[in-house]
Scaffold this motif. Structure first.
Motif, PDB file in Angstrom:
ATOM      1  N   ASN A   1       0.005   5.363   5.901  1.00  0.00           N
ATOM      2  CA  ASN A   1      -0.838   5.659   4.739  1.00  0.00           C
ATOM      3  C   ASN A   1      -1.869   6.743   5.043  1.00  0.00           C
ATOM      4  OD1 ASN A   1       0.240   3.523   3.015  1.00  0.00           O
ATOM      5  ND2 ASN A   1      -0.726   2.119   4.474  1.00  0.00           N
ATOM      6  N   GLU A   2      -1.699   7.434   6.189  1.00  0.00           N
ATOM      7  CA  GLU A   2      -2.677   8.443   6.592  1.00  0.00           C
ATOM      8  C   GLU A   2      -2.675   9.627   5.618  1.00  0.00           C
ATOM      9  OE1 GLU A   2      -1.927   5.944  10.045  1.00  0.00           O
ATOM     10  OE2 GLU A   2      -0.624   6.937   8.603  1.00  0.00           O
ATOM     11  N   ASN A   3      -3.855  10.160   5.400  1.00  0.00           N
ATOM     12  CA  ASN A   3      -3.992  11.351   4.555  1.00  0.00           C
ATOM     13  C   ASN A   3      -5.088  12.231   5.146  1.00  0.00           C
ATOM     14  OD1 ASN A   3      -3.780  13.071   2.168  1.00  0.00           O
ATOM     15  ND2 ASN A   3      -5.763  12.192   1.592  1.00  0.00           N
ATOM     16  N   PHE A   4      -4.747  13.479   5.440  1.00  0.00           N
ATOM     17  CA  PHE A   4      -5.720  14.423   5.982  1.00  0.00           C
ATOM     18  C   PHE A   4      -6.054  15.442   4.890  1.00  0.00           C
ATOM     19  CE2 PHE A   4      -3.445  13.695  10.262  1.00  0.00           C
ATOM     20  CZ  PHE A   4      -4.201  12.557  10.511  1.00  0.00           C
ATOM     21  N   PRO A   5      -7.258  15.410   4.340  1.00  0.00           N
ATOM     22  CA  PRO A   5      -7.592  16.323   3.244  1.00  0.00           C
ATOM     23  C   PRO A   5      -7.670  17.776   3.706  1.00  0.00           C
ATOM     24  CG  PRO A   5      -9.536  15.092   3.949  1.00  0.00           C
ATOM     25  CD  PRO A   5      -8.372  14.502   4.679  1.00  0.00           C
ATOM     26  N   VAL A   6      -7.396  18.693   2.791  1.00  0.00           N
ATOM     27  CA  VAL A   6      -7.533  20.115   3.090  1.00  0.00           C
ATOM     28  C   VAL A   6      -9.012  20.482   3.096  1.00  0.00           C
ATOM     29  CG1 VAL A   6      -5.294  20.593   2.045  1.00  0.00           C
ATOM     30  CG2 VAL A   6      -7.367  20.809   0.654  1.00  0.00           C
ATOM     31  N   MET A   7      -9.308  21.705   3.546  1.00  0.00           N
ATOM     32  CA  MET A   7     -10.697  22.152   3.578  1.00  0.00           C
ATOM     33  C   MET A   7     -11.292  22.221   2.162  1.00  0.00           C
ATOM     34  SD  MET A   7      -8.239  24.517   4.262  1.00  0.00           S
ATOM     35  CE  MET A   7      -8.386  24.731   6.019  1.00  0.00           C
ATOM     36  N   ARG A   8     -12.605  22.076   2.087  1.00  0.00           N
ATOM     37  CA  ARG A   8     -13.304  21.949   0.799  1.00  0.00           C
ATOM     38  C   ARG A   8     -13.021  23.137  -0.127  1.00  0.00           C
ATOM     39  NH1 ARG A   8     -17.087  18.392  -0.245  1.00  0.00           N
ATOM     40  NH2 ARG A   8     -17.344  17.971   1.987  1.00  0.00           N
ATOM     41  N   SER A   9     -12.870  24.322   0.431  1.00  0.00           N
ATOM     42  CA  SER A   9     -12.708  25.527  -0.396  1.00  0.00           C
ATOM     43  C   SER A   9     -11.411  25.521  -1.204  1.00  0.00           C
ATOM     44  CB  SER A   9     -12.743  26.779   0.487  1.00  0.00           C
ATOM     45  OG  SER A   9     -11.660  26.785   1.412  1.00  0.00           O
ATOM     46  N   LEU A  10     -10.452  24.636  -0.853  1.00  0.00           N
ATOM     47  CA  LEU A  10      -9.167  24.602  -1.550  1.00  0.00           C
ATOM     48  C   LEU A  10      -8.959  23.338  -2.386  1.00  0.00           C
ATOM     49  CD1 LEU A  10      -6.742  25.918   1.245  1.00  0.00           C
ATOM     50  CD2 LEU A  10      -7.747  27.224  -0.638  1.00  0.00           C
ATOM     51  N   ARG A  11      -9.907  22.433  -2.331  1.00  0.00           N
ATOM     52  CA  ARG A  11      -9.664  21.119  -2.933  1.00  0.00           C
ATOM     53  C   ARG A  11      -9.582  21.137  -4.445  1.00  0.00           C
ATOM     54  NH1 ARG A  11     -13.562  17.349   0.931  1.00  0.00           N
ATOM     55  NH2 ARG A  11     -12.551  17.978   2.895  1.00  0.00           N
ATOM     56  N   ASP A  12     -10.170  22.120  -5.103  1.00  0.00           N
ATOM     57  CA  ASP A  12     -10.165  22.149  -6.563  1.00  0.00           C
ATOM     58  C   ASP A  12      -9.037  23.007  -7.134  1.00  0.00           C
ATOM     59  OD1 ASP A  12     -12.394  20.506  -6.651  1.00  0.00           O
ATOM     60  OD2 ASP A  12     -13.800  22.185  -6.611  1.00  0.00           O
ATOM     61  N   VAL A  13      -8.166  23.522  -6.271  1.00  0.00           N
ATOM     62  CA  VAL A  13      -7.069  24.367  -6.750  1.00  0.00           C
ATOM     63  C   VAL A  13      -5.958  23.467  -7.284  1.00  0.00           C
ATOM     64  CG1 VAL A  13      -5.377  26.129  -6.119  1.00  0.00           C
ATOM     65  CG2 VAL A  13      -7.650  26.123  -5.042  1.00  0.00           C
ATOM     66  N   PRO A  14      -5.549  23.642  -8.544  1.00  0.00           N
ATOM     67  CA  PRO A  14      -4.502  22.768  -9.106  1.00  0.00           C
ATOM     68  C   PRO A  14      -3.113  23.141  -8.600  1.00  0.00           C
ATOM     69  CG  PRO A  14      -5.154  24.418 -10.722  1.00  0.00           C
ATOM     70  CD  PRO A  14      -6.067  24.596  -9.541  1.00  0.00           C
ATOM     71  N   LEU A  15      -2.262  22.141  -8.450  1.00  0.00           N
ATOM     72  CA  LEU A  15      -0.877  22.348  -8.069  1.00  0.00           C
ATOM     73  C   LEU A  15       0.036  21.850  -9.183  1.00  0.00           C
ATOM     74  CD1 LEU A  15      -0.765  21.200  -4.317  1.00  0.00           C
ATOM     75  CD2 LEU A  15      -0.746  23.537  -5.194  1.00  0.00           C
ATOM     76  N   THR A  16       1.154  22.543  -9.382  1.00  0.00           N
ATOM     77  CA  THR A  16       2.140  22.097 -10.359  1.00  0.00           C
ATOM     78  C   THR A  16       2.965  20.961  -9.783  1.00  0.00           C
ATOM     79  OG1 THR A  16       3.851  23.614  -9.603  1.00  0.00           O
ATOM     80  CG2 THR A  16       2.276  24.470 -11.222  1.00  0.00           C
ATOM     81  N   VAL A  17       3.764  20.340 -10.635  1.00  0.00           N
ATOM     82  CA  VAL A  17       4.661  19.287 -10.173  1.00  0.00           C
ATOM     83  C   VAL A  17       5.639  19.839  -9.144  1.00  0.00           C
ATOM     84  CG1 VAL A  17       6.496  17.703 -10.899  1.00  0.00           C
ATOM     85  CG2 VAL A  17       4.455  17.968 -12.318  1.00  0.00           C
ATOM     86  N   ALA A  18       6.134  21.062  -9.382  1.00  0.00           N
ATOM     87  CA  ALA A  18       7.072  21.685  -8.439  1.00  0.00           C
ATOM     88  C   ALA A  18       6.396  21.952  -7.097  1.00  0.00           C
ATOM     89  CB  ALA A  18       7.625  22.977  -9.031  1.00  0.00           C
ATOM     90  N   ASP A  19       5.131  22.405  -7.147  1.00  0.00           N
ATOM     91  CA  ASP A  19       4.383  22.636  -5.898  1.00  0.00           C
ATOM     92  C   ASP A  19       4.254  21.343  -5.108  1.00  0.00           C
ATOM     93  OD1 ASP A  19       3.922  25.311  -6.573  1.00  0.00           O
ATOM     94  OD2 ASP A  19       2.028  24.834  -7.583  1.00  0.00           O
ATOM     95  N   MET A  20       3.891  20.261  -5.798  1.00  0.00           N
ATOM     96  CA  MET A  20       3.696  18.989  -5.121  1.00  0.00           C
ATOM     97  C   MET A  20       5.005  18.463  -4.543  1.00  0.00           C
ATOM     98  SD  MET A  20       0.582  18.279  -4.889  1.00  0.00           S
ATOM     99  CE  MET A  20       0.921  16.690  -4.128  1.00  0.00           C
ATOM    100  N   ALA A  21       6.109  18.685  -5.260  1.00  0.00           N
ATOM    101  CA  ALA A  21       7.408  18.256  -4.748  1.00  0.00           C
ATOM    102  C   ALA A  21       7.718  18.971  -3.444  1.00  0.00           C
ATOM    103  CB  ALA A  21       8.501  18.522  -5.779  1.00  0.00           C
ATOM    104  N   PHE A  22       7.439  20.264  -3.380  1.00  0.00           N
ATOM    105  CA  PHE A  22       7.692  21.029  -2.159  1.00  0.00           C
ATOM    106  C   PHE A  22       6.798  20.548  -1.025  1.00  0.00           C
ATOM    107  CE2 PHE A  22       6.957  24.577   0.735  1.00  0.00           C
ATOM    108  CZ  PHE A  22       8.263  24.922   1.066  1.00  0.00           C
ATOM    109  N   VAL A  23       5.507  20.381  -1.322  1.00  0.00           N
ATOM    110  CA  VAL A  23       4.554  19.917  -0.307  1.00  0.00           C
ATOM    111  C   VAL A  23       4.979  18.566   0.270  1.00  0.00           C
ATOM    112  CG1 VAL A  23       2.191  19.035   0.001  1.00  0.00           C
ATOM    113  CG2 VAL A  23       2.578  21.227  -1.180  1.00  0.00           C
ATOM    114  N   ASN A  24       5.546  17.717  -0.588  1.00  0.00           N
ATOM    115  CA  ASN A  24       5.939  16.374  -0.149  1.00  0.00           C
ATOM    116  C   ASN A  24       7.351  16.309   0.408  1.00  0.00           C
ATOM    117  OD1 ASN A  24       3.454  15.192  -0.862  1.00  0.00           O
ATOM    118  ND2 ASN A  24       4.087  15.035  -2.995  1.00  0.00           N
ATOM    119  N   GLY A  25       7.985  17.466   0.565  1.00  0.00           N
ATOM    120  CA  GLY A  25       9.296  17.487   1.221  1.00  0.00           C
ATOM    121  C   GLY A  25      10.475  17.483   0.276  1.00  0.00           C
ATOM    122  N   GLY A  26      10.219  17.646  -1.017  1.00  0.00           N
ATOM    123  CA  GLY A  26      11.315  17.673  -1.975  1.00  0.00           C
ATOM    124  C   GLY A  26      11.816  19.081  -2.224  1.00  0.00           C
ATOM    125  N   ALA A  27      12.765  19.205  -3.130  1.00  0.00           N
ATOM    126  CA  ALA A  27      13.331  20.506  -3.434  1.00  0.00           C
ATOM    127  C   ALA A  27      12.368  21.334  -4.278  1.00  0.00           C
ATOM    128  CB  ALA A  27      14.645  20.334  -4.175  1.00  0.00           C
TER     129      ALA A  27
END
Length: 336
Positions: A310-336
């Motif tokens: 259940n570990e989660n390492f947050p990104v640096m503060r300067s990037l935390r408010d940048v929105p990601l699309t569903v496709a972006d999140m799928a890629f980040v999480n290892g999907g197509a």
């Protein structure tokens, strides 16, 4: 007249959990994607952000430009990201001297090893680093320390040949992606030869490496083939192959995708295969391999879960408010 389709042979697939992306890899990939969203292309990345061709190629398609050294990065104001493996102190210093915008994606657990090594030096100890020569993480860790304050050992034989100036003033740390068993043997040899040697304040080998190796050990016995999804330059993936064979698999193989499955190893009436994935291998590759097995076999999946992550390492503060699309999140999480 009716014809029955030929039945496929049965195959049991022991699927390891945990497997694939760890929190540090997920964070590093997310940093590159968020930087592209915030600053636009190109975003430069020093070395491979993580050791996986699918991930690197995907980020390149989004606009990331991978370089070996900072002198390949033009002074165009665009950011440069340092890989999850960590970098020597000289790299951010060089970036700062050029007034570059840089984002450090070093895994927090690698950063912890850096701090442990520096603490040894602060307390007057020579650092013994257990790791693989030339690996980016080892280069980064050694680069935190002044020349002459750290020695690298790779094997028990290296321990036998190691002759420090002061045997009573030693402290060790390890690369985070090593084999637990190999590292234990090296530490045992060091402690036998140098009884006063100081261990790090906490375990250096990361939770993800430990969890994946334990799941492989629990799955390996009696398998005809153990598939490890990962890149040839991925240390933690290569260690999983070794662990699988030591734990009883007839054959461990590192594969980057379904085209590398050694189907010649799957003979007999009911072969048994196990599969895991290194910490930088996306789940989409695991899915593709399962699909390829199902093309030839009637696959029964046996899930082998040895830990929950259940570990989660947050990104640096300067990037935390940048929105990601569903496709972006799928890629980040290892999907197509």
């Amino acid at each position: 007249m009716s014809f029955l389709a030929p039945t496929k042979p049965k195959l049991t697939l022991r699927l390891c959990e945990p497997r694939g992306f760890c929190a540090g890899v997920d964070r590093a990939i997310q940093i590159v994607v968020l930087a592209l969203k915030k600053y636009g292309a190109p975003v430069y990345v020093r070395h491979e952000i993580v050791h996986n061709k699918y991930v690197v190629d995907g980020l390149r398609e989004m606009g990331a430009v991978f370089v070996r050294e900072l002198d390949e990065v033009p002074d165009d104001g665009q950011p440069v990201v340092f890989s999850a493996h960590g970098v020597p102190k000289s790299v951010p210093a060089a970036a700062a001297s050029r007034e570059m915008l840089y984002l450090d994606a070093t895994c927090p657990l690698v950063s912890k090893v850096h701090k442990q090594a520096m603490l040894h030096v602060k307390r007057g100890r020579h650092v013994v680093l257990i790791g693989h020569r030339g690996h980016p993480e080892v280069v980064g860790t050694m680069g935190q320390l002044a020349p002459g304050t750290v020695s690298l050992v790779e094997t028990v034989e290296d321990v036998a040949a190691f002759t420090p100036e002061d045997p009573d003033a030693l402290g060790f740390v390890t690369q985070t992606t090593l084999s637990l068993d190999d590292t234990a043997d090296i530490v045992k040899a060091l402690q036998a030869k140098f009884p006063a040697m100081t261990a790090p304040s906490s375990e250096s080998i990361c939770y993800a490496t430990t969890n994946r190796q334990e799941a492989v050990k629990a799955s390996a016995a009696g398998t005809d083939l153990f598939l490890i999804v990962g890149a040839p330059n991925s240390s933690n993936s290569k260690r999983l192959v070794e662990v699988a064979e030591r734990a009883g698999s007839a054959r461990g193989v590192l594969v980057q995708g379904p085209e590398e499955i050694p189907f010649d190893a799957l003979t007999g009436d009911h072969p048994v295969v196990a599969m895991s994935a290194g910490a930088s291998a996306p789940e989409v590759l695991v899915d593709a391999i399962i699909a390829a097995l199902r093309d030839r076999f009637e696959v029964v999946i046996d899930l082998v879960r040895t830990a929950e992550e259940n570990e989660n390492f947050p990104v640096m503060r300067s990037l935390r408010d940048v929105p990601l699309t569903v496709a972006d999140m799928a890629f980040v999480n290892g999907g197509a």
